[in-house]
Scaffold this active site. Structure first.
Site, PDB file in Angstrom:
ATOM      1  CE  LYS A  78     -29.022  -8.479 -36.592  1.00 46.11           C
ATOM      2  NZ  LYS A  78     -30.051  -7.400 -35.547  1.00 46.11           N
ATOM      3  CG  HIS A  89     -19.447 -16.722 -28.287  1.00 48.99           C
ATOM      4  ND1 HIS A  89     -20.641 -17.228 -30.196  1.00 48.99           N
ATOM      5  CD2 HIS A  89     -18.051 -16.140 -28.769  1.00 48.99           C
ATOM      6  CE1 HIS A  89     -19.451 -17.013 -30.551  1.00 48.99           C
ATOM      7  NE2 HIS A  89     -18.813 -15.983 -30.249  1.00 48.99           N
TER       8      HIS A  89
END
Lengths: 283, 187
Positions: free
Chosen positions: B105, B39
Protein backbone atom coordinates in the site's frame (compact mmCIF):
# COMPACT_ATOMS: atom_id res chain seq x y z
CA UNK A 1 -7.03 8.04 50.20
CA UNK A 2 -8.52 5.37 47.93
CA UNK A 3 -6.66 2.13 47.28
CA UNK A 4 -6.68 0.21 44.02
CA UNK A 5 -5.13 -3.19 43.40
CA UNK A 6 -2.27 -3.54 40.92
CA UNK A 7 -3.87 -6.71 39.47
CA UNK A 8 -7.16 -4.94 38.84
CA UNK A 9 -5.39 -2.36 36.67
CA UNK A 10 -3.48 -5.07 34.79
CA UNK A 11 -6.70 -6.93 34.03
CA UNK A 12 -8.65 -3.85 32.94
CA UNK A 13 -5.84 -2.72 30.62
CA UNK A 14 -5.51 -6.21 29.14
CA UNK A 15 -9.25 -6.61 28.53
CA UNK A 16 -9.64 -3.17 26.94
CA UNK A 17 -6.66 -3.78 24.64
CA UNK A 18 -8.01 -7.11 23.39
CA UNK A 19 -11.50 -5.72 22.89
CA UNK A 20 -10.45 -2.57 21.09
CA UNK A 21 -7.99 -4.37 18.79
CA UNK A 22 -10.78 -6.56 17.48
CA UNK A 23 -13.82 -4.26 17.66
CA UNK A 24 -13.80 -1.01 15.78
CA UNK A 25 -15.29 1.62 18.13
CA UNK A 26 -18.77 2.93 17.34
CA UNK A 27 -17.59 6.40 16.34
CA UNK A 28 -15.08 5.11 13.78
CA UNK A 29 -17.57 2.57 12.44
CA UNK A 30 -20.29 5.22 12.03
CA UNK A 31 -17.82 7.51 10.24
CA UNK A 32 -16.79 4.70 7.87
CA UNK A 33 -20.42 3.89 7.12
CA UNK A 34 -21.10 7.54 6.35
CA UNK A 35 -18.04 7.68 4.08
CA UNK A 36 -19.25 4.55 2.28
CA UNK A 37 -22.70 6.07 1.73
CA UNK A 38 -21.32 9.35 0.42
CA UNK A 39 -18.34 8.20 -1.67
CA UNK A 40 -18.78 8.76 -5.42
CA UNK A 41 -15.62 6.99 -6.57
CA UNK A 42 -16.33 3.30 -7.33
CA UNK A 43 -12.78 2.18 -6.47
CA UNK A 44 -12.89 3.92 -3.08
CA UNK A 45 -16.41 2.69 -2.39
CA UNK A 46 -15.14 -0.86 -2.86
CA UNK A 47 -12.27 -0.16 -0.44
CA UNK A 48 -14.71 1.21 2.15
CA UNK A 49 -16.94 -1.84 1.66
CA UNK A 50 -13.94 -4.09 2.39
CA UNK A 51 -13.18 -2.08 5.52
CA UNK A 52 -16.74 -2.49 6.81
CA UNK A 53 -16.64 -6.23 6.06
CA UNK A 54 -13.27 -6.43 7.77
CA UNK A 55 -14.72 -4.81 10.91
CA UNK A 56 -17.52 -7.41 10.91
CA UNK A 57 -15.11 -10.34 10.55
CA UNK A 58 -12.72 -9.00 13.18
CA UNK A 59 -15.51 -8.52 15.68
CA UNK A 60 -17.37 -11.79 15.09
CA UNK A 61 -14.21 -13.93 15.00
CA UNK A 62 -12.22 -11.93 17.60
CA UNK A 63 -9.37 -11.27 15.16
CA UNK A 64 -7.14 -8.19 15.04
CA UNK A 65 -8.68 -5.57 12.72
CA UNK A 66 -5.24 -4.90 11.27
CA UNK A 67 -1.96 -6.78 11.44
CA UNK A 68 -0.38 -3.55 12.67
CA UNK A 69 -1.80 -3.74 16.18
CA UNK A 70 0.30 -0.69 16.93
CA UNK A 71 2.20 0.63 19.88
CA UNK A 72 0.02 0.97 22.98
CA UNK A 73 -0.50 4.66 23.81
CA UNK A 74 -2.09 5.81 27.07
CA UNK A 75 -3.20 9.12 28.52
CA UNK A 76 -3.72 8.59 32.22
CA UNK A 77 -5.31 10.97 34.75
CA UNK A 78 -4.31 9.91 38.25
CA UNK A 79 -5.96 11.39 41.33
CA UNK A 80 -3.54 12.65 43.97
CA UNK A 81 -5.50 10.71 46.58
CA UNK A 82 -5.21 7.36 44.84
CA UNK A 83 -2.81 4.65 46.00
CA UNK A 84 -1.92 1.62 43.90
CA UNK A 85 -1.36 -1.42 46.10
CA UNK A 86 1.01 -4.19 45.02
CA UNK A 87 3.10 -2.33 42.45
CA UNK A 88 3.40 0.89 40.49
CA UNK A 89 0.78 2.25 38.11
CA UNK A 90 3.25 2.33 35.22
CA UNK A 91 4.23 -1.31 35.74
CA UNK A 92 0.56 -2.30 35.86
CA UNK A 93 -0.12 -0.55 32.55
CA UNK A 94 2.89 -2.20 30.95
CA UNK A 95 1.99 -5.63 32.29
CA UNK A 96 -1.60 -5.25 31.07
CA UNK A 97 -0.28 -4.21 27.67
CA UNK A 98 2.06 -7.20 27.33
CA UNK A 99 -0.69 -9.62 28.41
CA UNK A 100 -3.32 -8.05 26.17
CA UNK A 101 -1.11 -8.10 23.10
CA UNK A 102 0.16 -11.63 23.65
CA UNK A 103 -3.11 -13.24 24.70
CA UNK A 104 -5.04 -11.46 21.93
CA UNK A 105 -2.62 -12.84 19.30
CA UNK A 106 -1.64 -9.28 18.44
CA UNK A 107 1.71 -8.41 16.92
CA UNK A 108 4.72 -7.43 19.02
CA UNK A 109 5.94 -4.36 17.12
CA UNK A 110 8.47 -2.67 19.41
CA UNK A 111 12.11 -2.87 18.44
CA UNK A 112 15.55 -1.40 19.16
CA UNK A 113 15.89 1.81 17.14
CA UNK A 114 19.18 0.92 15.40
CA UNK A 115 19.49 -2.88 15.32
CA UNK A 116 15.69 -3.22 14.77
CA UNK A 117 15.77 -6.25 17.08
CA UNK A 118 12.30 -7.06 18.44
CA UNK A 119 11.96 -6.23 22.14
CA UNK A 120 9.46 -8.92 23.07
CA UNK A 121 12.04 -11.18 24.71
CA UNK A 122 14.10 -8.33 26.12
CA UNK A 123 11.57 -5.99 27.73
CA UNK A 124 8.23 -7.69 27.18
CA UNK A 125 5.62 -8.34 24.49
CA UNK A 126 5.06 -5.06 22.59
CA UNK A 127 6.64 -3.10 25.44
CA UNK A 128 7.27 -0.44 26.44
CA UNK A 129 3.83 1.16 26.28
CA UNK A 130 3.81 4.91 25.65
CA UNK A 131 2.26 6.46 28.76
CA UNK A 132 1.41 10.14 29.37
CA UNK A 133 0.51 10.85 33.00
CA UNK A 134 -1.44 13.79 34.35
CA UNK A 135 -1.78 14.29 38.09
CA UNK A 136 -5.24 15.61 39.02
CA UNK A 137 -7.25 16.38 42.16
CA UNK A 138 -9.32 13.61 43.77
CA UNK A 139 -8.92 9.84 43.97
CA UNK A 140 -9.98 8.82 40.45
CA UNK A 141 -8.13 6.90 37.76
CA UNK A 142 -9.07 7.60 34.16
CA UNK A 143 -7.28 5.77 31.37
CA UNK A 144 -7.52 6.60 27.67
CA UNK A 145 -5.99 4.03 25.36
CA UNK A 146 -5.27 3.81 21.65
CA UNK A 147 -3.37 1.34 19.46
CA UNK A 148 -1.21 3.48 17.20
CA UNK A 149 -0.07 1.98 13.91
CA UNK A 150 3.18 2.86 12.18
CA UNK A 151 1.96 3.79 8.69
CA UNK A 152 -0.01 6.83 9.85
CA UNK A 153 2.60 7.78 12.43
CA UNK A 154 5.25 7.91 9.69
CA UNK A 155 3.53 10.77 7.85
CA UNK A 156 2.96 12.88 10.99
CA UNK A 157 4.90 16.16 11.22
CA UNK A 158 5.60 19.00 13.65
CA UNK A 159 6.95 22.49 13.10
CA UNK A 160 7.19 25.85 14.82
CA UNK A 161 5.66 28.62 12.72
CA UNK A 162 6.32 32.33 13.20
CA UNK A 163 3.37 33.90 15.06
CA UNK A 164 2.59 36.01 11.97
CA UNK A 165 1.67 32.80 10.11
CA UNK A 166 -1.44 32.63 12.32
CA UNK A 167 -4.57 30.70 11.50
CA UNK A 168 -3.96 30.55 7.74
CA UNK A 169 -0.38 29.37 8.24
CA UNK A 170 -1.62 26.51 10.41
CA UNK A 171 -4.24 25.51 7.86
CA UNK A 172 -1.80 25.48 4.97
CA UNK A 173 0.75 23.47 7.00
CA UNK A 174 -1.84 20.81 7.92
CA UNK A 175 -3.09 20.62 4.34
CA UNK A 176 0.44 20.22 3.02
CA UNK A 177 1.22 17.39 5.47
CA UNK A 178 -1.91 15.47 4.43
CA UNK A 179 -1.34 16.17 0.74
CA UNK A 180 2.22 14.82 0.92
CA UNK A 181 1.05 11.79 2.88
CA UNK A 182 -1.32 10.80 0.07
CA UNK A 183 -2.22 7.09 0.22
CA UNK A 184 0.44 6.12 2.79
CA UNK A 185 -1.39 6.58 6.13
CA UNK A 186 -4.38 4.36 5.10
CA UNK A 187 -7.07 6.98 4.44
CA UNK A 188 -9.81 7.79 5.26
CA UNK A 189 -7.91 9.30 8.16
CA UNK A 190 -8.51 11.21 11.34
CA UNK A 191 -6.29 14.28 11.56
CA UNK A 192 -5.10 15.36 15.01
CA UNK A 193 -3.73 18.88 15.23
CA UNK A 194 -1.93 20.31 18.25
CA UNK A 195 -1.35 24.03 18.41
CA UNK A 196 0.72 26.06 20.83
CA UNK A 197 2.53 25.21 24.02
CA UNK A 198 6.15 24.27 23.55
CA UNK A 199 7.40 22.00 20.76
CA UNK A 200 6.53 18.79 22.65
CA UNK A 201 3.20 20.14 23.95
CA UNK A 202 2.00 20.60 20.40
CA UNK A 203 2.99 17.05 19.49
CA UNK A 204 1.35 15.51 22.56
CA UNK A 205 -1.81 17.58 21.98
CA UNK A 206 -1.98 16.40 18.38
CA UNK A 207 -1.83 12.81 19.65
CA UNK A 208 -4.47 13.44 22.30
CA UNK A 209 -6.75 15.07 19.73
CA UNK A 210 -7.00 11.65 18.04
CA UNK A 211 -8.66 10.22 21.16
CA UNK A 212 -11.69 12.51 20.83
CA UNK A 213 -14.89 10.83 19.69
CA UNK A 214 -15.40 11.24 15.95
CA UNK A 215 -18.54 13.22 15.22
CA UNK A 216 -18.26 15.50 18.26
CA UNK A 217 -18.04 19.27 18.01
CA UNK A 218 -15.08 21.26 19.27
CA UNK A 219 -16.26 23.39 22.20
CA UNK A 220 -13.97 26.22 21.10
CA UNK A 221 -15.74 28.12 18.31
CA UNK A 222 -12.51 29.26 16.63
CA UNK A 223 -11.09 25.74 16.55
CA UNK A 224 -14.42 24.29 15.46
CA UNK A 225 -14.43 26.66 12.51
CA UNK A 226 -10.86 25.67 11.59
CA UNK A 227 -11.80 21.98 11.79
CA UNK A 228 -14.62 22.58 9.30
CA UNK A 229 -12.39 24.45 6.89
CA UNK A 230 -9.68 21.79 7.09
CA UNK A 231 -12.20 18.98 6.49
CA UNK A 232 -13.27 20.65 3.26
CA UNK A 233 -9.73 21.41 2.12
CA UNK A 234 -8.49 17.88 2.89
CA UNK A 235 -11.42 16.18 1.21
CA UNK A 236 -10.90 18.41 -1.83
CA UNK A 237 -7.42 16.90 -2.24
CA UNK A 238 -9.11 13.95 -3.96
CA UNK A 239 -6.96 11.32 -2.20
CA UNK A 240 -9.86 9.06 -1.16
CA UNK A 241 -9.85 5.68 0.58
CA UNK A 242 -6.40 4.04 0.32
CA UNK A 243 -5.37 6.94 -1.95
CA UNK A 244 -7.09 5.54 -5.02
CA UNK A 245 -8.85 8.79 -5.85
CA UNK A 246 -12.10 9.82 -4.14
CA UNK A 247 -13.96 12.32 -1.99
CA UNK A 248 -13.68 10.74 1.45
CA UNK A 249 -10.12 11.42 2.62
CA UNK A 250 -10.67 12.56 6.21
CA UNK A 251 -13.28 11.19 8.62
CA UNK A 252 -12.57 14.03 11.05
CA UNK A 253 -10.18 16.82 11.97
CA UNK A 254 -9.64 17.35 15.70
CA UNK A 255 -7.71 20.34 17.05
CA UNK A 256 -6.37 21.01 20.55
CA UNK A 257 -4.75 24.34 21.37
CA UNK A 258 -2.56 25.59 24.21
CA UNK A 259 -1.20 28.99 25.23
CA UNK A 260 2.28 29.52 23.78
CA UNK A 261 5.43 31.65 23.99
CA UNK A 262 5.12 35.17 22.57
CA UNK A 263 7.79 34.30 19.98
CA UNK A 264 6.38 31.03 18.66
CA UNK A 265 3.47 29.15 17.15
CA UNK A 266 4.16 25.40 17.38
CA UNK A 267 1.96 23.16 15.24
CA UNK A 268 1.88 19.39 15.10
CA UNK A 269 -0.12 17.08 12.86
CA UNK A 270 -0.63 13.50 14.02
CA UNK A 271 -2.44 11.24 11.58
CA UNK A 272 -4.64 8.30 12.52
CA UNK A 273 -5.56 5.63 9.98
CA UNK A 274 -9.19 4.55 9.48
CA UNK A 275 -8.68 1.73 11.99
CA UNK A 276 -9.05 4.13 14.91
CA UNK A 277 -8.81 1.72 17.81
CA UNK A 278 -9.31 3.77 20.95
CA UNK A 279 -11.19 3.53 24.22
CA UNK A 280 -11.35 5.07 27.67
CA UNK A 281 -12.28 3.73 31.07
CA UNK A 282 -12.36 4.68 34.74
CA UNK A 283 -11.25 2.49 37.60
CA UNK B 1 -13.16 1.77 -17.37
CA UNK B 2 -11.39 -0.66 -15.09
CA UNK B 3 -11.43 -4.38 -15.87
CA UNK B 4 -11.45 -7.39 -13.57
CA UNK B 5 -9.01 -10.30 -13.95
CA UNK B 6 -8.45 -13.63 -12.23
CA UNK B 7 -4.74 -14.51 -12.32
CA UNK B 8 -2.53 -17.22 -10.87
CA UNK B 9 0.94 -16.57 -9.44
CA UNK B 10 3.73 -16.94 -10.44
CA UNK B 11 3.01 -14.40 -13.18
CA UNK B 12 4.26 -14.16 -16.77
CA UNK B 13 4.77 -11.13 -19.03
CA UNK B 14 1.55 -12.14 -20.73
CA UNK B 15 -0.26 -11.73 -17.41
CA UNK B 16 1.26 -8.39 -16.53
CA UNK B 17 1.16 -6.50 -19.83
CA UNK B 18 -2.63 -6.76 -20.10
CA UNK B 19 -3.12 -4.93 -16.79
CA UNK B 20 -3.78 -1.19 -16.48
CA UNK B 21 -3.68 1.05 -13.42
CA UNK B 22 -7.10 0.83 -11.76
CA UNK B 23 -7.88 -2.74 -12.84
CA UNK B 24 -9.08 -5.23 -10.23
CA UNK B 25 -7.20 -8.52 -9.92
CA UNK B 26 -8.20 -11.58 -7.89
CA UNK B 27 -4.92 -13.40 -7.41
CA UNK B 28 -4.59 -17.11 -6.65
CA UNK B 29 -1.53 -19.35 -6.40
CA UNK B 30 1.75 -19.09 -4.51
CA UNK B 31 3.12 -15.77 -3.29
CA UNK B 32 5.90 -14.86 -0.81
CA UNK B 33 6.00 -12.41 2.08
CA UNK B 34 8.88 -10.05 2.80
CA UNK B 35 9.33 -6.71 4.54
CA UNK B 36 12.33 -4.39 5.04
CA UNK B 37 14.79 -6.72 6.76
CA UNK B 38 13.99 -9.75 4.59
CA UNK B 39 14.45 -7.60 1.46
CA UNK B 40 17.83 -6.45 2.69
CA UNK B 41 18.86 -10.07 3.24
CA UNK B 42 17.75 -11.03 -0.29
CA UNK B 43 19.81 -8.19 -1.77
CA UNK B 44 22.82 -9.23 0.35
CA UNK B 45 22.53 -12.78 -1.04
CA UNK B 46 22.43 -11.36 -4.59
CA UNK B 47 25.57 -9.31 -3.90
CA UNK B 48 27.31 -12.42 -2.61
CA UNK B 49 26.19 -14.39 -5.67
CA UNK B 50 24.34 -16.90 -3.48
CA UNK B 51 21.06 -18.67 -4.09
CA UNK B 52 17.88 -16.97 -2.82
CA UNK B 53 15.49 -18.87 -0.51
CA UNK B 54 12.77 -18.99 -3.19
CA UNK B 55 12.51 -18.72 -6.96
CA UNK B 56 12.09 -14.99 -7.57
CA UNK B 57 11.43 -15.34 -11.32
CA UNK B 58 7.75 -14.60 -11.95
CA UNK B 59 7.12 -14.26 -8.23
CA UNK B 60 4.76 -11.95 -6.40
CA UNK B 61 6.07 -10.57 -3.10
CA UNK B 62 3.57 -9.42 -0.46
CA UNK B 63 4.80 -6.71 1.91
CA UNK B 64 3.23 -7.96 5.14
CA UNK B 65 4.07 -8.68 8.76
CA UNK B 66 1.11 -10.73 10.00
CA UNK B 67 -0.11 -11.11 13.57
CA UNK B 68 0.54 -14.55 15.13
CA UNK B 69 -2.00 -17.15 14.00
CA UNK B 70 -4.70 -18.20 16.45
CA UNK B 71 -4.65 -21.96 17.13
CA UNK B 72 -5.82 -23.85 14.03
CA UNK B 73 -5.38 -20.91 11.63
CA UNK B 74 -2.72 -20.74 8.90
CA UNK B 75 -1.99 -17.07 9.60
CA UNK B 76 -3.14 -14.13 11.71
CA UNK B 77 -4.43 -10.82 10.34
CA UNK B 78 -2.44 -10.05 7.22
CA UNK B 79 -2.96 -6.72 5.47
CA UNK B 80 -0.30 -4.82 3.52
CA UNK B 81 2.36 -2.60 5.05
CA UNK B 82 3.51 0.71 3.52
CA UNK B 83 5.60 -0.11 0.46
CA UNK B 84 8.03 2.83 0.12
CA UNK B 85 10.33 1.17 2.63
CA UNK B 86 11.03 -1.47 -0.03
CA UNK B 87 11.74 1.10 -2.80
CA UNK B 88 15.50 0.73 -2.54
CA UNK B 89 15.30 -3.05 -2.95
CA UNK B 90 12.45 -3.80 -5.39
CA UNK B 91 14.07 -2.55 -8.66
CA UNK B 92 16.97 -5.02 -8.38
CA UNK B 93 14.66 -7.96 -7.65
CA UNK B 94 12.52 -6.96 -10.65
CA UNK B 95 15.26 -6.12 -13.15
CA UNK B 96 17.87 -8.72 -12.20
CA UNK B 97 15.80 -11.60 -10.79
CA UNK B 98 12.55 -11.37 -12.72
CA UNK B 99 10.12 -10.58 -9.89
CA UNK B 100 6.75 -9.80 -11.53
CA UNK B 101 4.53 -8.50 -8.77
CA UNK B 102 4.54 -6.58 -5.51
CA UNK B 103 1.61 -6.25 -3.11
CA UNK B 104 1.53 -3.39 -0.65
CA UNK B 105 0.00 0.00 0.00
CA UNK B 106 1.16 3.55 -0.60
CA UNK B 107 3.36 5.39 -3.09
CA UNK B 108 6.43 3.96 -4.84
CA UNK B 109 9.33 6.03 -6.12
CA UNK B 110 10.24 6.63 -9.77
CA UNK B 111 12.90 3.87 -9.77
CA UNK B 112 10.23 1.27 -8.91
CA UNK B 113 7.81 2.67 -11.49
CA UNK B 114 10.61 2.57 -14.10
CA UNK B 115 11.49 -1.02 -13.18
CA UNK B 116 7.83 -2.00 -13.66
CA UNK B 117 7.99 -0.59 -17.20
CA UNK B 118 11.42 -1.96 -18.07
CA UNK B 119 10.86 -5.50 -16.80
CA UNK B 120 7.07 -5.75 -17.09
CA UNK B 121 6.19 -5.95 -13.42
CA UNK B 122 3.11 -4.77 -11.51
CA UNK B 123 2.67 -2.99 -8.20
CA UNK B 124 -0.65 -4.07 -6.70
CA UNK B 125 -2.42 -2.29 -3.86
CA UNK B 126 -4.31 -4.28 -1.24
CA UNK B 127 -6.61 -2.62 1.27
CA UNK B 128 -4.59 -1.49 4.28
CA UNK B 129 -6.30 -2.19 7.57
CA UNK B 130 -8.37 -5.06 6.16
CA UNK B 131 -6.13 -7.66 7.77
CA UNK B 132 -8.90 -9.94 9.04
CA UNK B 133 -10.68 -9.93 5.65
CA UNK B 134 -7.52 -10.55 3.62
CA UNK B 135 -6.36 -13.38 5.89
CA UNK B 136 -9.44 -15.36 4.81
CA UNK B 137 -8.01 -15.60 1.29
CA UNK B 138 -4.76 -17.13 2.58
CA UNK B 139 -5.17 -20.90 2.68
CA UNK B 140 -1.73 -21.89 3.91
CA UNK B 141 1.40 -20.21 5.22
CA UNK B 142 4.84 -21.66 5.78
CA UNK B 143 7.96 -19.87 7.02
CA UNK B 144 10.68 -20.67 4.46
CA UNK B 145 13.46 -18.31 5.58
CA UNK B 146 14.61 -16.14 8.48
CA UNK B 147 12.29 -17.48 11.22
CA UNK B 148 14.26 -15.33 13.68
CA UNK B 149 12.59 -12.25 12.14
CA UNK B 150 9.21 -13.32 13.56
CA UNK B 151 6.47 -11.41 11.70
CA UNK B 152 9.11 -10.28 9.17
CA UNK B 153 10.19 -13.83 8.22
CA UNK B 154 9.77 -14.90 4.59
CA UNK B 155 6.61 -16.97 4.23
CA UNK B 156 5.27 -18.99 1.32
CA UNK B 157 1.54 -18.32 1.06
CA UNK B 158 -1.12 -20.10 -0.89
CA UNK B 159 -3.81 -17.55 -1.75
CA UNK B 160 -7.21 -17.85 -3.42
CA UNK B 161 -8.92 -14.84 -5.03
CA UNK B 162 -6.80 -12.36 -3.09
CA UNK B 163 -8.40 -8.96 -3.91
CA UNK B 164 -5.99 -6.43 -5.46
CA UNK B 165 -6.02 -3.19 -7.43
CA UNK B 166 -3.35 -2.38 -10.03
CA UNK B 167 -1.55 0.77 -8.83
CA UNK B 168 1.52 0.85 -11.12
CA UNK B 169 1.28 -0.95 -14.45
CA UNK B 170 3.86 -1.84 -17.12
CA UNK B 171 3.16 1.42 -18.99
CA UNK B 172 4.31 3.82 -16.27
CA UNK B 173 0.83 4.78 -15.11
CA UNK B 174 0.13 5.41 -11.43
CA UNK B 175 -3.39 4.99 -10.03
CA UNK B 176 -2.57 7.29 -7.09
CA UNK B 177 -1.91 10.15 -9.51
CA UNK B 178 -4.71 9.34 -11.97
CA UNK B 179 -7.33 8.78 -9.26
CA UNK B 180 -6.43 11.85 -7.29
CA UNK B 181 -6.41 14.12 -10.35
CA UNK B 182 -9.92 12.93 -11.14
CA UNK B 183 -11.36 13.91 -7.76
CA UNK B 184 -9.17 16.88 -6.76
CA UNK B 185 -11.00 20.20 -6.38
CA UNK B 186 -8.84 23.34 -6.48
CA UNK B 187 -9.21 25.83 -3.60
Amino acid sequence: MREIKYEDIVKAVKDHIIYSGTNLPKDALAALNKAYDEEESPVCKEVLKQLLENADIASSEARPLCQDTGLAVFFVKVGEDLKVVGGTLKDAINEGTAKGYEEGYFRASTCVWNTRENLKDKIGYNLPAIVHFDLVAGDGLEIEYAAKGGGSENVSRATVLPPAAGRDGIISFVKEVISNAGPNPCPPIIVGVGIGGTFENAAISSKHALFRTVGTTNKDAVLNDMEGELMTKINNLGIGAMGMGGRETALAVHIEANPCHIASLPVSVNVQCHSSRHTSFKL
Amino acid sequence: MSKTYHLTAPLSDEDTIQLKAGDIVYLSGIIYTARDTAHKKLIDLMDEGKELPFDVKGSVIYFVGPTPPKPGDPIGSAGPTTSYRMDSYSPRLINEMGQKGMIGKGKRNQEVIDACVKSKAIYFGATGGAGALLARQIKSAEVIAYPELGPEAIRRLEVVDFPLTVVNDTYGDDLYKIGRAKYEIAD
